[in-house]
Design a protein around this motif. Structure first.
Motif, PDB file in Angstrom:
ATOM      1  N   ALA A 146      35.704  47.930  37.648  1.00 40.93           N
ATOM      2  CA  ALA A 146      35.657  46.718  36.573  1.00 40.93           C
ATOM      3  C   ALA A 146      36.212  45.570  37.478  1.00 40.93           C
ATOM      4  CB  ALA A 146      36.439  46.846  35.296  1.00 40.93           C
ATOM      5  N   ALA A 147      37.560  45.846  37.956  1.00 37.98           N
ATOM      6  CA  ALA A 147      38.086  44.730  38.659  1.00 37.98           C
ATOM      7  C   ALA A 147      37.371  44.291  39.818  1.00 37.98           C
ATOM      8  CB  ALA A 147      39.436  45.379  39.275  1.00 37.98           C
ATOM      9  N   LEU A 148      36.735  45.079  40.653  1.00 38.75           N
ATOM     10  CA  LEU A 148      35.803  45.068  41.612  1.00 38.75           C
ATOM     11  C   LEU A 148      34.416  44.220  41.191  1.00 38.75           C
ATOM     12  CD1 LEU A 148      36.181  48.107  44.135  1.00 38.75           C
ATOM     13  CD2 LEU A 148      37.598  46.209  43.813  1.00 38.75           C
TER      14      LEU A 148
ATOM     15  N   ARG B 150      35.434  38.802  17.321  1.00 38.70           N
ATOM     16  CA  ARG B 150      35.626  38.112  16.021  1.00 38.70           C
ATOM     17  C   ARG B 150      35.784  36.630  16.310  1.00 38.70           C
ATOM     18  NH1 ARG B 150      39.815  41.145  15.190  1.00 38.70           N
ATOM     19  NH2 ARG B 150      41.381  39.651  15.544  1.00 38.70           N
ATOM     20  N   ASN B 151      36.599  36.320  17.258  1.00 35.33           N
ATOM     21  CA  ASN B 151      36.736  34.829  17.473  1.00 35.33           C
ATOM     22  C   ASN B 151      35.531  34.325  18.176  1.00 35.33           C
ATOM     23  OD1 ASN B 151      39.551  34.176  16.585  1.00 35.33           O
ATOM     24  ND2 ASN B 151      39.822  36.114  17.852  1.00 35.33           N
ATOM     25  N   SER B 152      34.388  34.799  18.276  1.00 37.73           N
ATOM     26  CA  SER B 152      33.073  34.123  18.964  1.00 37.73           C
ATOM     27  C   SER B 152      33.420  33.936  20.493  1.00 37.73           C
ATOM     28  CB  SER B 152      32.815  33.108  18.273  1.00 37.73           C
ATOM     29  OG  SER B 152      32.453  33.240  16.876  1.00 37.73           O
ATOM     30  N   LEU B 153      34.396  34.762  21.140  1.00 33.84           N
ATOM     31  CA  LEU B 153      34.641  34.380  22.469  1.00 33.84           C
ATOM     32  C   LEU B 153      33.871  35.122  23.383  1.00 33.84           C
ATOM     33  CD1 LEU B 153      38.523  33.824  22.258  1.00 33.84           C
ATOM     34  CD2 LEU B 153      36.783  32.208  22.655  1.00 33.84           C
ATOM     35  N   ALA B 154      33.631  36.546  22.872  1.00 29.62           N
ATOM     36  CA  ALA B 154      33.043  37.631  23.802  1.00 29.62           C
ATOM     37  C   ALA B 154      31.568  36.985  24.045  1.00 29.62           C
ATOM     38  CB  ALA B 154      32.745  38.914  22.971  1.00 29.62           C
ATOM     39  N   ASP B 155      30.877  36.414  23.063  1.00 29.11           N
ATOM     40  CA  ASP B 155      29.393  36.098  23.291  1.00 29.11           C
ATOM     41  C   ASP B 155      29.109  34.796  24.099  1.00 29.11           C
ATOM     42  OD1 ASP B 155      29.083  35.140  19.808  1.00 29.11           O
ATOM     43  OD2 ASP B 155      30.203  34.330  21.305  1.00 29.11           O
ATOM     44  N   ARG B 156      30.608  33.899  24.308  1.00 30.60           N
ATOM     45  CA  ARG B 156      30.360  32.727  25.068  1.00 30.60           C
ATOM     46  C   ARG B 156      30.722  33.243  26.631  1.00 30.60           C
ATOM     47  NH1 ARG B 156      34.583  28.855  22.903  1.00 30.60           N
ATOM     48  NH2 ARG B 156      33.961  27.575  24.749  1.00 30.60           N
ATOM     49  N   CYS B 157      30.892  34.669  26.743  1.00 31.85           N
ATOM     50  CA  CYS B 157      31.236  34.993  28.241  1.00 31.85           C
ATOM     51  C   CYS B 157      29.901  35.735  28.764  1.00 31.85           C
ATOM     52  CB  CYS B 157      32.322  36.109  28.388  1.00 31.85           C
ATOM     53  SG  CYS B 157      33.854  35.481  27.773  1.00 31.85           S
ATOM     54  N   VAL B 158      29.740  35.747  29.983  1.00 28.37           N
ATOM     55  CA  VAL B 158      28.955  36.507  30.707  1.00 28.37           C
ATOM     56  C   VAL B 158      29.261  38.025  30.620  1.00 28.37           C
ATOM     57  CG1 VAL B 158      27.565  36.874  32.668  1.00 28.37           C
ATOM     58  CG2 VAL B 158      28.214  34.552  32.246  1.00 28.37           C
ATOM     59  N   ALA B 159      28.719  38.751  30.133  1.00 31.14           N
ATOM     60  CA  ALA B 159      28.781  40.441  30.135  1.00 31.14           C
ATOM     61  C   ALA B 159      28.624  40.930  31.471  1.00 31.14           C
ATOM     62  CB  ALA B 159      28.362  41.006  29.238  1.00 31.14           C
ATOM     63  N   ILE B 160      29.577  41.499  32.233  1.00 33.96           N
ATOM     64  CA  ILE B 160      29.104  42.254  33.292  1.00 33.96           C
ATOM     65  C   ILE B 160      29.664  43.485  33.450  1.00 33.96           C
ATOM     66  CG2 ILE B 160      29.786  42.326  35.931  1.00 33.96           C
ATOM     67  CD1 ILE B 160      28.820  39.542  35.519  1.00 33.96           C
ATOM     68  N   PRO B 161      28.450  44.581  33.431  1.00 27.68           N
ATOM     69  CA  PRO B 161      28.848  46.026  33.434  1.00 27.68           C
ATOM     70  C   PRO B 161      30.151  46.494  34.385  1.00 27.68           C
ATOM     71  CG  PRO B 161      26.777  45.620  34.913  1.00 27.68           C
ATOM     72  CD  PRO B 161      27.269  44.252  34.283  1.00 27.68           C
TER      73      PRO B 161
ATOM     74  N   THR C 226      32.052  32.393  32.431  1.00 25.28           N
ATOM     75  CA  THR C 226      33.198  33.004  32.550  1.00 25.28           C
ATOM     76  C   THR C 226      32.914  34.499  32.273  1.00 25.28           C
ATOM     77  OG1 THR C 226      35.017  31.337  31.763  1.00 25.28           O
ATOM     78  CG2 THR C 226      35.553  33.868  31.309  1.00 25.28           C
ATOM     79  N   ALA C 227      33.199  35.495  33.332  1.00 20.91           N
ATOM     80  CA  ALA C 227      32.602  36.924  33.076  1.00 20.91           C
ATOM     81  C   ALA C 227      33.719  37.497  32.199  1.00 20.91           C
ATOM     82  CB  ALA C 227      32.766  37.477  34.424  1.00 20.91           C
ATOM     83  N   LEU C 228      33.382  38.325  31.331  1.00 23.34           N
ATOM     84  CA  LEU C 228      34.079  39.598  30.604  1.00 23.34           C
ATOM     85  C   LEU C 228      33.681  40.773  30.884  1.00 23.34           C
ATOM     86  CD1 LEU C 228      36.200  40.046  28.433  1.00 23.34           C
ATOM     87  CD2 LEU C 228      34.513  40.015  26.820  1.00 23.34           C
ATOM     88  N   ILE C 229      34.450  41.717  31.360  1.00 25.17           N
ATOM     89  CA  ILE C 229      34.200  43.026  31.677  1.00 25.17           C
ATOM     90  C   ILE C 229      34.852  44.109  30.821  1.00 25.17           C
ATOM     91  CG2 ILE C 229      34.293  44.652  33.699  1.00 25.17           C
ATOM     92  CD1 ILE C 229      33.997  42.154  35.458  1.00 25.17           C
TER      93      ILE C 229
END
Ligand SMILES: CC(O)(O)NCCCCN
Ligand SMILES: [Zn+2]
Length: 669
Positions: free
Chosen positions: A111-113, A42-53, A5-8
């Protein structure tokens, strides 16, 4: 293999704010982004995502939805003095400019693109972009409603142009009408835009006549614009789920999109000063999940509004945690849709009757005067009974969404030795023997010849599986058994008695289902097949008949959304038993959709029973239980009229007992 799951997100988009006094704009603050992102961390969800710039959108990309003169004008704002900025802002409605907002607006589009690229190319399965400024109000040549560029409208055009996608669904659950998106695609049949929004008969901002339910799209786009006006505040979880089950999802499955974009505004959550609605943050976990099996799971959520700094981050976390595939929370107090919501639902379904075969049987909209009279009557009715949802000044309070703990084992498989266990599943072997009492009960109740060792092993294993589900040690399971009816009886008996579970039993295919298991309400049994079994005897045994049987995908999907899901939400089971009766003739894809959608209930505790000769179904069933998106159904043709009329009659008869089955306001007066 499980895709991510991507997080941007980029904190640069927090670096603009309102520089003067403007009551209409003061709620759009940078903290909206920081509290949301901090909560994910804080809920350790960000580090389970794929960080896309993020990246800046190019001029060409912005021009996909905006005019050159507008872009040129916005380009000048970084060099403006405060006075010039104020002056420049005056030409637009409820929006403000800042020397850095143009930069941030390019990042929001970019970011959306980036999110579209990552999802469509399969780098990730789905994702969310946390952006500001939002986008869905901005128009071809105008900023509006805190929006500068229309992030999602550009993303839809970009996805079609770059990847040749034919159909894009935009779901706008923000509490405001994204008129900018509507204007962009209203004559375009390749983009289906769905929006619900606070409207109050055109009294609520932006007070547009074209935000009402009769704006269905223009020319070739007729039918591809769906507006659901909320004419009262205080809408709750039931209202949102009813609209999803009885309108959005049947149409969305008929549309069969190649990509789903969500205008993810969370001002439709409780506590928001703009929406003044009462839906709790956990409902966004369900809304997200219900969209995740469209387009093969390709879902891009882009932040729009959301101004309560408590419910916003909670709802963002609920959304991202669902995108990550975690089990859903138990839906909070579903009391049935309110009259006003039913009026709106009825009006929209009628307005779209000519365009969608799933709505063909929708009752005709009474002539206008009757409808407004009905609406007025319904409202007077509601006025008489002042409900807590009336506008209230005191602060709204709601419980923290429940923790959604993924059990250590996602899915187990009870299989004959010669059947390989699907990757990701854990083969179940009943380790500890059952207590002798249970065994003896099994013998006397279920076994024809008492010393049938295999049957005893199978049944005791099934009981062990339900007990481990109860302890949340495993999430779901599948079993190949010799006799599914006996296995079903055994599980229901045990779950109801020993585990005091409410069991939702979904039987796919013909076959005698001993309805006495439904008698006392410990189990709700719905059965779908080609034979009209004996009339429905009690409230808890519901037979659905399809002329062509379970191979009829369009009839089947109507039963899933029009009946199974509303019933399941209202019954709120702690275990779902999905039973594939012998020769059910259901298509694998339909089976996978059903297996995926039934995980909306019981925090995903789904036990699937199949005959042992259905080895070929083990793999597809396992992938759905493991959270892989079900493959899309092909474009559905019209369901059989007689099936729909039968389902209408059934729904009409049941709605007295099951409020989530209602799609029209109770006859007023
Ligand atoms: C993005 C949005 O829909 O939340 N903007 C709302 C603007 C309200 C102006 N009165
Ligand atoms: Zn909004």
């Amino acid at each position: 293999m499980k895709m991510g799951t991507a997080l941007i997100y980029d904190e640069e988009m927090t670096k603009y704010k309102l520089l003067w006094v403007d009551p209409a704009c003061k709620i759009e603050v940078p903290e909206r982004l920081t509290v949301s992102h901090d909560a994910l961390v804080r809920n350790s969800l960000a580090d389970r995502c794929v960080a896309i710039p993020v990246r800046e959108a190019t001029d060409a990309e912005i021009l996909l939805a905006h005019s050159e003169e507008y872009l040129e004008a916005v380009k000048k704002t970084p060099y403006m003095t405060l006075e010039d900025l104020k002056e420049f802002t005056l030409q637009y409605g409820d929006v403000y400019f800042h020397p850095n907002i143009y930069h941030c607006a390019k990042l929001a589009v970019g970011a959306a693109l980036q999110l579209v690229d990552s999802v469509v190319t399969g780098k990730v399965r789905n994702g969310m972009a946390l952006v500001r400024p939002p986008g869905h109000h901005s128009m071809r040549s105008a900023a509006n409603g805190f929006c500068v560029f229309n992030n999602v409208a550009i993303a839809a055009r970009y996805a079609k142009q770059k990847y040749g996608l034919e159909r894009v669904l935009i779901v706008d659950w923000d509490v405001h009408h994204g008129q900018g998106v509507q204007y962009c695609f209203e004559d375009d049949p390749s983009v289906l835009y769905f929006s619900w929004h606070r409207y109050e008969h055109q009294k609520f901002w932006p007070q547009l006549r074209e935000s009402d339910y009769d704006s269905v799209g223009k020319e070739k786009g007729a039918g591809f614009n769906i507006n659901v006006p909320w004419n009262k505040v205080g809408m709750e979880n039931s209202d949102y789920l009813s609209v999803f089950c009885h309108l959005l999802l049947p149409v969305a499955y008929e549309f069969c999109p190649d990509l789903v974009l969500v205008c993810a505004g969370f001002d439709s959550a409780i506590g928001d000063p703009e929406g003044e609605m009462c839906a709790t943050p956990d409902i966004f976990a369900h809304l997200t999940h219900l969209l995740m099996n469209l387009a093969g799971g390709k879902l891009c959520a882009v932040l729009e509004g959301g101004y309560n700094l408590t419910s916003l981050p909670q709802a963002v976390c609920q959304t991202v945690q669902t995108l990550l595939g975690d089990p859903l929370p138990q839906p909070a107090n579903l009391s049935g849709p309110c009259t006003s919501a039913l009026e709106s639902l009825h009006c929209v379904r009628s307005a779209h009757r000519p365009y969608w075969s799933c709505l063909k049987h929708a009752a005709d909209l009474p002539t206008s005067d009757i409808s407004t009279k009905r609406i007025k009557l319904a409202e007077e009715e509601e006025e008489k009974t002042p409900k807590e949802e009336e506008k209230s000044t005191e602060e709204k309070v709601w419980p923290e969404p429940p923790k959604r703990v993924a059990p250590p084992v996602r899915s187990v498989a009870l299989l004959p030795k010669d059947v390989t266990c699907p990757e990701g599943c854990k083969r179940f072997s009943s380790s500890e023997a059952l207590d002798p009492l249970t065994v003896s009960k099994l013998r006397e109740n279920f076994l024809k010849d008492a010393d049938d060792g295999d049957a005893l092993t199978t049944l005791s294993s099934l009981i062990s599986i339900t007990e481990e589900m109860k302890k949340n040690e495993i999430c779901s399971g599948l079993a190949l058994v010799r006799d599914v009816t006996m296995a079903m009886m055994c599980v229901v008996q045990h779950a109801a008695a020993a585990l005091s579970n409410r069991v939702l039993v979904v039987c796919v295919g013909n076959g005698k289902v001993p309805s006495h298991i439904a008698e006392e309400g410990k189990a709700l049994v719905v059965q779908i097949g080609s034979e009209s079994t004996e009339e429905q005897k009690c409230k808890y045994y519901i037979p659905v008949c399809l002329k062509k049987g379970c191979s009829d995908m369009s009839g089947f999907i109507q039963a899933v959304f029009g009946l199974f899901l509303p019933l399941g939400y209202e019954y709120d089971p702690s275990l779902v038993l999905l039973v594939r009766m012998p020769d059910s003739r259901i298509h694998d894809r339909m089976w996978q959709q059903l297996t995926a959608l039934l995980q909306s209930f019981a925090q995903g505790h789904t036990l699937v029973l199949m005959q042992e000769d259905e080895k070929a179904c083990v793999g597809p069933t396992a992938s759905s239980l493991l959270g892989d998106p079900a493959p899309p159904l092909e474009r559905l043709q019209a369901p059989l009229p007689q099936d729909m009329e039968a389902m209408e009659r059934l729904r009409h008869r049941l709605q007295a007992d099951w409020k989530l089955l209602q799609i029209t306001a109770p006859e007023s007066g």
